[in-house]
Scaffold this motif. Structure first.
Motif, PDB file in Angstrom:
ATOM      1  N   ASP A  98       0.949  -1.263   0.248  1.00  0.00           N
ATOM      2  CA  ASP A  98      -0.139  -0.082  -0.223  1.00  0.00           C
ATOM      3  C   ASP A  98       0.802   1.220  -0.052  1.00  0.00           C
ATOM      4  N   ASP A 100       0.350   4.020   1.812  1.00  0.00           N
ATOM      5  CA  ASP A 100       0.370   4.562   2.878  1.00  0.00           C
ATOM      6  C   ASP A 100       1.294   4.243   4.007  1.00  0.00           C
ATOM      7  N   GLN A 102       1.529   1.827   5.555  1.00  0.00           N
ATOM      8  CA  GLN A 102       0.917   0.553   6.684  1.00  0.00           C
ATOM      9  C   GLN A 102       1.555  -0.693   6.559  1.00  0.00           C
ATOM     10  N   ARG A 161      -2.636  -9.440   5.011  1.00  0.00           N
ATOM     11  CA  ARG A 161      -2.705  -7.914   4.160  1.00  0.00           C
ATOM     12  C   ARG A 161      -2.314  -8.392   3.188  1.00  0.00           C
ATOM     13  N   ARG A 205      -1.947   4.988   8.972  1.00  0.00           N
ATOM     14  CA  ARG A 205      -1.478   5.387   7.839  1.00  0.00           C
ATOM     15  C   ARG A 205      -0.737   6.418   7.956  1.00  0.00           C
TER      16      ARG A 205
HETATM   17 MG    MG Z   1      -4.259   1.540   4.454  1.00  0.00          MG
END
Ligand code: MG
Ligand code: UDP
Length: 312
Positions: A98, A100, A102, A161, A205
């Protein structure tokens, strides 16, 4: 062909991308030394962002020839973005993460260990805790994984994830599944291969906000169930059978009562209850059928998963 492709779906991530790029470049430098991952490429997917995401990606790709991007004509969702990125990625190894932060990019080193030294085909991640998540959301997420576990033959891992490192073989297998309603959490276990799991603590995030509303998550979980299990269809038959058995017992009871006590005009409340109950049961069953029918409808139309507006 390069050594590593980083596939990064982005929807309105103008604030996160600069942080992400900076941190990932440092990680790539380290991987050069530690795992001889010499050449890498970024494949960013701009999933119909309406902020400056595309401009930022363009300026990054002007400065750094490793940066590629695919910009969609509108928002097609993260699953489509991942598929676009995976089919475009040229690396011997491919990581999805991702924008962000994370998904901590510095974990890639240990993930490479699993693939290069321990013979795994995929290094996958799951979060250790659901800390920092609204309680209600955690509750429904847990329920979802329980139901999924009961209904599906594949193992959908709780808290998995989309942060993964995969070999070329593995990626080819994932891309060969071209179904339209994509549910990655099921597709990855479905293709098989050897997967090593890594846990890490949930991170906030780095900037921006999450794009997942509760409603979106709920619809996504329904997609997941219908994409990987046909057991709900059986539920309709089981419920039907059960109600036939109960009705039969009830009919015998009514006949015996009529013979013994005559036929006093009564029973309106019970009649209404029965009608409502069976009506509900029928609608519920038709609803399940409808879910699968809609999936067949979408698949047979065979529309592309995404449409590219521009790419580099
Ligand atoms: Mg995220
Ligand atoms: N994302 C995307 N398309 C969407 C929604 C999200 O490409 O329609 C991207 C988003 O930019 C991010 C990743 O998917 O890089 C995960 O999204 P988000 O952080 O909102 O989800 P969460 O981490 O809260 O599960």
């Amino acid at each position: 062909m390069c050594d590593l492709s980083l596939v990064v779906p982005c929807k309105n991530e103008e604030e996160s991308i600069p942080f992400f790029y900076k941190e990932t470049v440092t990680v790539l430098d380290k991987l050069k030394e530690s795992h001889s991952i010499k050449e890498a490429e970024f494949v960013f997917i701009d999933d119909g962002s309406d902020d400056k995401t595309l401009e930022i990606l363009k300026s990054l790709s002007e400065k750094d020839s490793r940066v590629h991007y695919i910009s969609f004509s509108r928002n097609f969702g993260k699953e489509a973005a991942l598929y676009a990125g995976l089919s475009r990625a040229k690396g011997r190894f491919v990581a999805t993460l991702d924008a962000d932060l994370q998904d901590p990019p510095d974990m890639l080193a240990t993930m490479f260990d699993a693939i290069l030294n321990e013979g795994f085909d995929c290094a996958a991640t799951r979060r250790a805790t659901r800390a920092g998540e609204p309680v209600i959301r955690s509750f429904f997420a847990r329920m979802f994984y329980k139901i999924m576990g009961k209904l599906c033959d594949i193992e959908v891992v709780d808290g998995a994830r989309d942060f993964r490192l995969m070999t070329r073989n593995y990626v080819n297998a994932v891309v060969s599944l071209y179904e339209k309603s994509r549910f990655s959490k099921g597709i990855f276990p479905w293709v098989g291969f050897k997967t090593k799991w890594f846990s890490y603590d949930n991170r906030e995030r780095v900037a921006g906000t999450t794009k997942w509303s509760f409603y979106k998550l709920f619809m996504y979980s329904l997609d997941g169930i219908t994409a990987f299990s046909v057991k709900p269809l059986m539920l309709a038959s089981v419920l039907g059978l059960a109600s036939v058995v109960v009705s039969f017992a009830f009919i015998v009871f009514i006949i015996v009562r009529k013979i013994l006590f005559g036929d006093p005009v009564a029973g309106w409340p019970s009649l209404v209850c029965i009608i409502l109950f069976l009506g509900g049961l029928q609608l519920f069953s038709i609803g399940i059928l409808g879910q699968y029918l809609s999936k067949i409808y979408i698949e047979t139309k065979n529309r592309p998963l995404f449409i590219v507006r521009e790419e580099k």
